[in-house]
Design a protein around this motif. Structure first.
Motif, PDB file in Angstrom:
ATOM      1  N   TRP A 110      39.627  37.124  32.105  1.00  8.56           N
ATOM      2  CA  TRP A 110      40.202  38.337  31.508  1.00  8.56           C
ATOM      3  C   TRP A 110      41.724  38.281  31.597  1.00  8.56           C
ATOM      4  O   TRP A 110      42.433  38.667  30.666  1.00  8.56           O
ATOM      5  CB  TRP A 110      39.674  39.570  32.243  1.00  8.56           C
ATOM      6  CG  TRP A 110      40.259  40.863  31.753  1.00  8.56           C
ATOM      7  CD1 TRP A 110      39.782  41.667  30.774  1.00  8.56           C
ATOM      8  CD2 TRP A 110      41.473  41.487  32.222  1.00  8.56           C
ATOM      9  NE1 TRP A 110      40.602  42.756  30.586  1.00  8.56           N
ATOM     10  CE2 TRP A 110      41.654  42.662  31.468  1.00  8.56           C
ATOM     11  CE3 TRP A 110      42.423  41.161  33.184  1.00  8.56           C
ATOM     12  CZ2 TRP A 110      42.738  43.525  31.665  1.00  8.56           C
ATOM     13  CZ3 TRP A 110      43.507  42.004  33.385  1.00  8.56           C
ATOM     14  CH2 TRP A 110      43.662  43.182  32.621  1.00  8.56           C
ATOM     15  N   GLN A 154      44.795  38.200  28.535  1.00 10.29           N
ATOM     16  CA  GLN A 154      45.848  39.196  28.348  1.00 10.29           C
ATOM     17  C   GLN A 154      47.178  38.563  27.914  1.00 10.29           C
ATOM     18  O   GLN A 154      48.092  39.274  27.474  1.00 10.29           O
ATOM     19  CB  GLN A 154      46.062  39.987  29.652  1.00 10.29           C
ATOM     20  CG  GLN A 154      44.807  40.638  30.203  1.00 10.29           C
ATOM     21  CD  GLN A 154      44.009  41.370  29.151  1.00 10.29           C
ATOM     22  OE1 GLN A 154      44.509  42.287  28.489  1.00 10.29           O
ATOM     23  NE2 GLN A 154      42.752  40.953  28.983  1.00 10.29           N
ATOM     24  N   GLU A 178      44.516  45.145  37.472  1.00  9.68           N
ATOM     25  CA  GLU A 178      43.440  45.762  36.673  1.00  9.68           C
ATOM     26  C   GLU A 178      42.242  46.133  37.537  1.00  9.68           C
ATOM     27  O   GLU A 178      41.664  47.211  37.388  1.00  9.68           O
ATOM     28  CB  GLU A 178      43.010  44.788  35.562  1.00  9.68           C
ATOM     29  CG  GLU A 178      41.870  45.310  34.679  1.00  9.68           C
ATOM     30  CD  GLU A 178      42.244  46.537  33.878  1.00  9.68           C
ATOM     31  OE1 GLU A 178      41.331  47.145  33.281  1.00  9.68           O
ATOM     32  OE2 GLU A 178      43.453  46.889  33.829  1.00  9.68           O
TER      33      GLU A 178
END
Length: 292
Positions: A112, A116, A214
């Motif tokens: 992930w 980004q 996050e």
């Protein structure tokens, strides 16, 4: 009930007495003379003139006794039924509402974080990672440049080889690399490698921080979700406890009232008098007068 039982017993006793009287009757008396003295060996017991009436009376006595016993059994059965009667409160107990566990956000992984990066950033990472990797392979311990530098130091100016048996022929070694130049090349390449490796580490650190930040945000959001859920669950539990306590108090009051009604019904049933059928009234009256 005790009076009815008493009369029932009297009916049975009189019926047995009449039956014994009839059973003892005979057809003759018997005497025997001994030394001019007569001795009676069997007395005459003549059937009573009212034997048919006595038989009817026996039947009536037993019928009256059966009537009284059935009445007593019926009364006792009714009292027993009252004693064993079970009471079921007609209102169901309140049910606790069960909430489904809330949906929470899953944590992100390293992929992930890489996703980004912008296309330009990821392309630069691939570029500098390739540079750092391949340059590193060339200058590291088992790399070609390290091998050449180490070999150059140990390399002699001449070697010998056997071309003919028993003869050694010199092999002239001409070095085309200079140690200082190789060292300078190593230093230059190492500097470039450090530059690329620093950039690689920059992106790895950036991705790691993106993932950590996050996941921290997700964990906080999940904590808020669970806090809201627990608050709702606590409110539901509190309301359930209040409702259940009220229901239990009402149920206990209802059961207490039913128990009081049961005890009164048992007392009322115990005090009930037997309604005598007219055909047995004469027998009942006969014994009642005797008791008086």
């Amino acid at each position: 009930m005790s009076q009815a039982q008493s009369i029932s017993n009297l009916c049975n006793q009189r019926a047995v007495a009449i039956k014994d009287r009839l059973a003892s009757s005979n057809n003759c008396s018997k005497t025997v003379k001994v030394d001019k003295t007569d001795y009676v060996t069997q007395e005459a017991v003549i059937l009573p003139v009212n034997t048919p009436d006595l038989l009817v009376e026996i039947g009536m006595l037993y019928a009256c006794q059966a009537f009284l016993m059935e009445a007593l059994k019926s009364k006792e059965k009714e009292m027993t039924n009252l004693r064993i009667q079970m009471f079921q409160y007609p209102i169901d107990a309140p049910q606790r509402e069960i909430l489904e566990e809330p949906d929470t956000l899953p944590l992100v992984d390293e992929q992930w974080g890489w996703d980004q990066l912008s296309d330009s950033e990821y392309s630069e990472y691939l570029e500098v990672e390739a540079y750092a990797s391949h340059i590193g392979q060339f200058i590291h311990k088992k790399g070609k440049l390290t091998e050449l530098r180490e070999e150059l130091v140990r390399m002699p100016s001449i070697e010998w080889m056997t071309i003919k048996d028993g003869e050694k022929t010199p092999v002239i070694i001409t070095k085309h690399h200079d140690k200082d130049k190789l060292d300078m090349m190593h230093e230059k390449i190492s500097g470039k490698h450090r530059e690329y490796e620093q950039r690689v580490n920059y992106y790895k650190a950036k991705v790691k921080n993106l993932v950590s930040d996050e996941n921290a945000r997700i964990q906080k959001e999940n904590a808020d979700i669970w806090n809201d859920f627990n608050s709702i669950q606590d409110a539901i539990n509190s309301e359930y406890q209040t409702n259940y306590k009220a229901w239990l108090n009402n149920r206990n009051e209802w059961l207490a009232q039913k128990e009081a009604e049961r005890e009164q019904a048992i007392k009322d049933t115990a005090q009930l008098r037997i309604v005598v059928d007219g055909r047995f009234q004469s027998v009942i009256d006969m014994f009642m007068k005797k008791e008086d």
